[in-house]
Design a protein around this motif. Structure first.
Motif: not given
Length: 120
Positions: A10-12, A83-84, A87-89, A118-119
């Motif tokens: 889980x990342x930002x 650079x997540x 929509x890469x989730x 990705x939040x």
């Protein structure tokens, strides 16, 4: 060949991750390797591939942000995701095939997925 993906989390938005795909059972030296992803409620889609000779391929949506690489000594393929975006989730899967076209469409070998969230 058995494939084990790892490295999700889980990342930002804007963060980076390094996904790994460790192969076992046989060496992947002569295999083309790929990554796919499946977002909630969507079909699985191609993300990136690398030929056994090192030629790389990317989906348009990830070009310039994702980098695929392979380490033959470690029998491992990596996907550096930078650079997540939200929509890469997705659940990210690694895959392998002896044919470069098949590894981008219908690989013969699949690993289990690793979840990237990705939040915003």
């Amino acid at each position: 060949v058995q494939l084990q993906a790892s490295g999700g989390g889980l990342v930002q938005a804007g963060d980076s991750l390094r996904l790994s795909c460790a192969a076992s059972g046989r060496t992947i030296t002569r295999y083309n390797m790929g990554w796919f992803r499946q977002a909630p409620g969507k079909e699985r889609e191609f993300v990136s591939a690398i030929s056994w000779g090192g030629v790389t391929y990317y989906a348009d949506s990830v070009k310039g942000r994702f980098t695929i690489s392979r380490d033959s000594a470690e029998n491992t393929v990596f996907l550096q995701v930078n650079r997540l975006k939200p929509e890469d989730t997705a659940l990210y899967y690694c895959a392998a095939d002896r044919a470069i076209l098949k590894v981008q469409s219908a690989p013969g070998y699949w690993g289990q997925g690793t979840l990237v969230t990705v939040s915003s």
